[in-house]
Design a protein around this motif. Sequence first.
Motif, PDB file in Angstrom:
ATOM      1  N   GLY A  95       0.805  -1.216   0.000  1.00  0.00           N
ATOM      2  CA  GLY A  95       0.000   0.000   0.000  1.00  0.00           C
ATOM      3  C   GLY A  95       0.832   1.258   0.000  1.00  0.00           C
ATOM      4  N   SER A  96       2.144   1.112  -0.223  1.00  0.00           N
ATOM      5  CA  SER A  96       3.095   2.232  -0.282  1.00  0.00           C
ATOM      6  C   SER A  96       3.187   2.971   1.032  1.00  0.00           C
ATOM      7  CB  SER A  96       2.698   3.210  -1.406  1.00  0.00           C
ATOM      8  OG  SER A  96       2.738   2.572  -2.660  1.00  0.00           O
ATOM      9  N   GLU A  97       2.935   2.262   2.125  1.00  0.00           N
ATOM     10  CA  GLU A  97       3.088   2.864   3.444  1.00  0.00           C
ATOM     11  C   GLU A  97       4.340   2.308   4.104  1.00  0.00           C
ATOM     12  OE1 GLU A  97      -0.358   2.164   5.700  1.00  0.00           O
ATOM     13  OE2 GLU A  97      -1.680   3.400   4.438  1.00  0.00           O
ATOM     14  N   ILE A  98       5.120   3.209   4.726  1.00  0.00           N
ATOM     15  CA  ILE A  98       6.329   2.803   5.436  1.00  0.00           C
ATOM     16  C   ILE A  98       5.909   2.215   6.775  1.00  0.00           C
ATOM     17  CG2 ILE A  98       8.501   3.564   6.428  1.00  0.00           C
ATOM     18  CD1 ILE A  98       8.503   3.604   3.415  1.00  0.00           C
ATOM     19  N   SER A  99       6.193   0.904   6.943  1.00  0.00           N
ATOM     20  CA  SER A  99       5.825   0.241   8.199  1.00  0.00           C
ATOM     21  C   SER A  99       6.901   0.423   9.262  1.00  0.00           C
ATOM     22  CB  SER A  99       5.566  -1.251   7.956  1.00  0.00           C
ATOM     23  OG  SER A  99       4.535  -1.426   7.000  1.00  0.00           O
ATOM     24  N   GLN A 100       8.122   0.446   8.865  1.00  0.00           N
ATOM     25  CA  GLN A 100       9.215   0.582   9.828  1.00  0.00           C
ATOM     26  C   GLN A 100      10.395   1.248   9.109  1.00  0.00           C
ATOM     27  OE1 GLN A 100      10.856  -3.050  11.387  1.00  0.00           O
ATOM     28  NE2 GLN A 100      11.296  -2.120  13.354  1.00  0.00           N
ATOM     29  N   ARG A 101      11.127   2.112   9.828  1.00  0.00           N
ATOM     30  CA  ARG A 101      12.259   2.809   9.223  1.00  0.00           C
ATOM     31  C   ARG A 101      13.326   3.074  10.267  1.00  0.00           C
ATOM     32  NH1 ARG A 101      11.172   8.459   6.354  1.00  0.00           N
ATOM     33  NH2 ARG A 101      10.587   8.979   8.489  1.00  0.00           N
ATOM     34  N   PHE A 102      14.588   2.882   9.845  1.00  0.00           N
ATOM     35  CA  PHE A 102      15.750   3.194  10.682  1.00  0.00           C
ATOM     36  C   PHE A 102      16.688   4.090   9.853  1.00  0.00           C
ATOM     37  CE2 PHE A 102      14.208  -0.738  12.516  1.00  0.00           C
ATOM     38  CZ  PHE A 102      14.325  -0.512  13.873  1.00  0.00           C
ATOM     39  N   CYS A 103      17.183   5.159  10.423  1.00  0.00           N
ATOM     40  CA  CYS A 103      18.132   6.075   9.761  1.00  0.00           C
ATOM     41  C   CYS A 103      19.288   6.348  10.695  1.00  0.00           C
ATOM     42  CB  CYS A 103      17.455   7.395   9.374  1.00  0.00           C
ATOM     43  SG  CYS A 103      16.349   7.260   7.956  1.00  0.00           S
ATOM     44  N   GLY A 104      20.477   6.195  10.177  1.00  0.00           N
ATOM     45  CA  GLY A 104      21.672   6.525  10.950  1.00  0.00           C
ATOM     46  C   GLY A 104      21.919   8.015  10.942  1.00  0.00           C
ATOM     47  N   GLY A 105      22.347   8.548  12.054  1.00  0.00           N
ATOM     48  CA  GLY A 105      22.616   9.978  12.129  1.00  0.00           C
ATOM     49  C   GLY A 105      23.880  10.360  11.374  1.00  0.00           C
ATOM     50  N   ALA A 106      23.940  11.601  10.925  1.00  0.00           N
ATOM     51  CA  ALA A 106      25.118  12.103  10.211  1.00  0.00           C
ATOM     52  C   ALA A 106      26.280  12.275  11.171  1.00  0.00           C
ATOM     53  CB  ALA A 106      24.790  13.427   9.531  1.00  0.00           C
ATOM     54  N   GLN A 107      27.494  12.160  10.631  1.00  0.00           N
ATOM     55  CA  GLN A 107      28.686  12.345  11.465  1.00  0.00           C
ATOM     56  C   GLN A 107      28.787  13.804  11.910  1.00  0.00           C
ATOM     57  OE1 GLN A 107      31.909  11.021   9.027  1.00  0.00           O
ATOM     58  NE2 GLN A 107      31.778   8.927   9.755  1.00  0.00           N
ATOM     59  N   THR A 108      29.246  13.962  13.118  1.00  0.00           N
ATOM     60  CA  THR A 108      29.465  15.312  13.622  1.00  0.00           C
ATOM     61  C   THR A 108      30.733  15.872  13.004  1.00  0.00           C
ATOM     62  OG1 THR A 108      28.406  14.725  15.698  1.00  0.00           O
ATOM     63  CG2 THR A 108      29.765  16.712  15.681  1.00  0.00           C
ATOM     64  N   ASP A 109      30.577  16.864  12.185  1.00  0.00           N
ATOM     65  CA  ASP A 109      31.729  17.418  11.464  1.00  0.00           C
ATOM     66  C   ASP A 109      31.722  18.938  11.637  1.00  0.00           C
ATOM     67  OD1 ASP A 109      33.047  16.946   8.082  1.00  0.00           O
ATOM     68  OD2 ASP A 109      33.890  17.866   9.886  1.00  0.00           O
ATOM     69  N   THR A 110      32.842  19.442  12.046  1.00  0.00           N
ATOM     70  CA  THR A 110      32.950  20.887  12.267  1.00  0.00           C
ATOM     71  C   THR A 110      33.293  21.635  10.988  1.00  0.00           C
ATOM     72  OG1 THR A 110      35.272  20.601  12.867  1.00  0.00           O
ATOM     73  CG2 THR A 110      33.664  20.558  14.650  1.00  0.00           C
ATOM     74  N   ALA A 111      33.531  20.886   9.899  1.00  0.00           N
ATOM     75  CA  ALA A 111      33.882  21.567   8.646  1.00  0.00           C
ATOM     76  C   ALA A 111      32.686  22.331   8.103  1.00  0.00           C
ATOM     77  CB  ALA A 111      34.378  20.545   7.615  1.00  0.00           C
ATOM     78  N   ALA A 112      32.988  23.326   7.288  1.00  0.00           N
ATOM     79  CA  ALA A 112      31.923  24.136   6.693  1.00  0.00           C
ATOM     80  C   ALA A 112      31.135  23.286   5.698  1.00  0.00           C
ATOM     81  CB  ALA A 112      32.532  25.346   5.976  1.00  0.00           C
ATOM     82  N   PRO A 113      29.843  23.560   5.559  1.00  0.00           N
ATOM     83  CA  PRO A 113      29.026  22.805   4.604  1.00  0.00           C
ATOM     84  C   PRO A 113      29.508  23.056   3.181  1.00  0.00           C
ATOM     85  CG  PRO A 113      27.838  24.721   5.395  1.00  0.00           C
ATOM     86  CD  PRO A 113      29.073  24.619   6.234  1.00  0.00           C
ATOM     87  N   PRO A 114      29.209  22.138   2.272  1.00  0.00           N
ATOM     88  CA  PRO A 114      29.668  22.319   0.893  1.00  0.00           C
ATOM     89  C   PRO A 114      29.014  23.532   0.256  1.00  0.00           C
ATOM     90  CG  PRO A 114      28.113  20.497   1.042  1.00  0.00           C
ATOM     91  CD  PRO A 114      28.429  20.900   2.448  1.00  0.00           C
ATOM     92  N   PRO A 115      29.682  24.166  -0.668  1.00  0.00           N
ATOM     93  CA  PRO A 115      29.084  25.318  -1.356  1.00  0.00           C
ATOM     94  C   PRO A 115      27.827  24.898  -2.113  1.00  0.00           C
ATOM     95  CG  PRO A 115      31.462  25.215  -1.754  1.00  0.00           C
ATOM     96  CD  PRO A 115      31.074  23.935  -1.079  1.00  0.00           C
ATOM     97  N   LEU A 116      26.922  25.844  -2.263  1.00  0.00           N
ATOM     98  CA  LEU A 116      25.667  25.545  -2.946  1.00  0.00           C
ATOM     99  C   LEU A 116      25.892  25.122  -4.396  1.00  0.00           C
ATOM    100  CD1 LEU A 116      23.417  28.446  -1.587  1.00  0.00           C
ATOM    101  CD2 LEU A 116      23.539  26.065  -0.812  1.00  0.00           C
ATOM    102  N   ALA A 117      26.871  25.742  -5.050  1.00  0.00           N
ATOM    103  CA  ALA A 117      27.141  25.383  -6.450  1.00  0.00           C
ATOM    104  C   ALA A 117      27.601  23.940  -6.550  1.00  0.00           C
ATOM    105  CB  ALA A 117      28.187  26.329  -7.038  1.00  0.00           C
ATOM    106  N   PHE A 118      28.503  23.533  -5.630  1.00  0.00           N
ATOM    107  CA  PHE A 118      28.976  22.143  -5.656  1.00  0.00           C
ATOM    108  C   PHE A 118      27.827  21.186  -5.342  1.00  0.00           C
ATOM    109  CE2 PHE A 118      30.612  18.396  -3.483  1.00  0.00           C
ATOM    110  CZ  PHE A 118      31.539  17.933  -4.411  1.00  0.00           C
ATOM    111  N   ALA A 119      27.007  21.539  -4.351  1.00  0.00           N
ATOM    112  CA  ALA A 119      25.895  20.665  -3.989  1.00  0.00           C
ATOM    113  C   ALA A 119      24.922  20.503  -5.153  1.00  0.00           C
ATOM    114  CB  ALA A 119      25.173  21.223  -2.765  1.00  0.00           C
ATOM    115  N   ALA A 120      24.631  21.602  -5.858  1.00  0.00           N
ATOM    116  CA  ALA A 120      23.716  21.512  -6.996  1.00  0.00           C
ATOM    117  C   ALA A 120      24.309  20.671  -8.115  1.00  0.00           C
ATOM    118  CB  ALA A 120      23.382  22.920  -7.497  1.00  0.00           C
ATOM    119  N   LEU A 121      25.620  20.864  -8.391  1.00  0.00           N
ATOM    120  CA  LEU A 121      26.269  20.091  -9.442  1.00  0.00           C
ATOM    121  C   LEU A 121      26.322  18.604  -9.081  1.00  0.00           C
ATOM    122  CD1 LEU A 121      27.862  19.990 -12.113  1.00  0.00           C
ATOM    123  CD2 LEU A 121      29.943  20.438 -10.782  1.00  0.00           C
ATOM    124  N   TYR A 122      26.640  18.315  -7.811  1.00  0.00           N
ATOM    125  CA  TYR A 122      26.735  16.916  -7.396  1.00  0.00           C
ATOM    126  C   TYR A 122      25.368  16.233  -7.492  1.00  0.00           C
ATOM    127  CZ  TYR A 122      27.947  12.837  -4.599  1.00  0.00           C
ATOM    128  OH  TYR A 122      28.151  11.543  -4.184  1.00  0.00           O
TER     129      TYR A 122
END
Length: 473
Positions: A95-122
């Motif tokens: 029925g296209s309903e999610i019955s159960q879901r697990f997601c791992g958290g992102a690593q804690t990184d102090t680096a600056a986020p990627p530039p918007l241009a790079f993110a859009a290109l990637y």
Amino acid sequence: MRNWSGSDLKLRLTLRVAAVATLCFAVISGYFLFDSDRSVRARITAVADIAARTLELQQNKIQWLNNPHTEFPDLDSVAASVMAPGLCLAFRSNGSEISQRFCGGAQTDTAAPPPLAFAALYRRLFDPGREAVRPVVARGHAIGEAVVWVDPAVLTAEAWHDAGRLMAVLMIALPLLCALVYAALSRALRPTRLIRDGLERIAAGDLAARLPPFDLAELSAIGDVFNQLAERLAAALSDRNALTQKLILVQDEERRHLARELHDEFGQSLAAIRALAASARLTAIQDCPPLLAECDGIARTATDMMETLRGALFRLRPPDVDELGLAASLEGLIAGWNGRSRGQPGFEITLSGSFARLPASVSANLYRIVQEALTNAAKHAGATRVVLRLEMREAPSGGDSEIALAIDDDGRPGDPHGDLQVKSGMGLLGMRERVAALGGRLSFEAGQLHGASLRVVVPVAAGAEAAAVERAA
């Protein structure tokens, strides 16, 4: 666009190497990004397969135990073994309903986020949020799907982190590579300075310039061709000077012959006309006094023609420079011009050094050069003052002595007759040929406001060669 026509060859080659290295780094970075994306796709596909098989086993166990109260789906066991930062694992029913879901958290990184241009290109190139789906089948029927994906923000951040490390390597390696390449090119192209110096010496008239052998095959070939051209040019110039000297000797001999013919034939005819005019005048005094004016006019005309003939003979057949010496001949030439011009223009001469032992060819040619230059200044430049300076001096490079001749006048600037005669006429051409035959240098400069300057430098040693040519002729 910047003009690179005068840029340094080493700099241009170094910049090209830097451009190629940057392109290689870009290709390597792209390869690593594509390989990383392929690895992520393979990993989430494998996780989806494991999750689907695990869920199928769970469903088969429930049906075998006939225990409908058993919890389904149960992804804890799968999540515990395969979970990674940013990885999401879920079961989606028909029925296209999610019955159960697990997601791992992102690593804690102090680096600056990627530039918007790079993110859009990637995201445009790799679509990082794409899911890996595997069906869960029980008793031959699909009861749902195991879905695995990775958070796009996590994948983009990891890609930027990897690309940043490559960029850091590039920033460190590229300047070092450029410095090494520039140093290597400087060392390899060091012989080009010798080639340039050799060309400058050839341009300055030093046909004895030769290039040493070089280690590089290309530069060695250039050196061989340069030396061959220098030898052929020296031989051609020597032959040209010899031929020019012979032509000058023939010209001088023809002038002497013409002077003898004019003196013997035309001069005697003018003398006879004057004698006949004098005899007719004596007869007219006794028999026809009205004819006295005509007789006197004939006598004056003949006298004027004889004066003109004497000037022509003086130019065609100058005094014997061998007997009088160059200094006395030039002083006599200046005195003759001052006598004929009556101070308009005025001629001056300054002599420095001894000219008693000059070869005959050098003395005769220098006299002819001065004679032609004074004629141009007096008749065509409209000068009021002409200064002649002749100096015997040591050559700046050492060795044999040389003669420096300088003639300056204050003629009118842009005079059409003077410009035509001096710059492009046969007078300057004849002087150049004589100087070239002696192995010397000639330069002519017209002043911006008034006057002109002629400079001639002749090595005394060249007179020996010219004398040998004269004896051979």
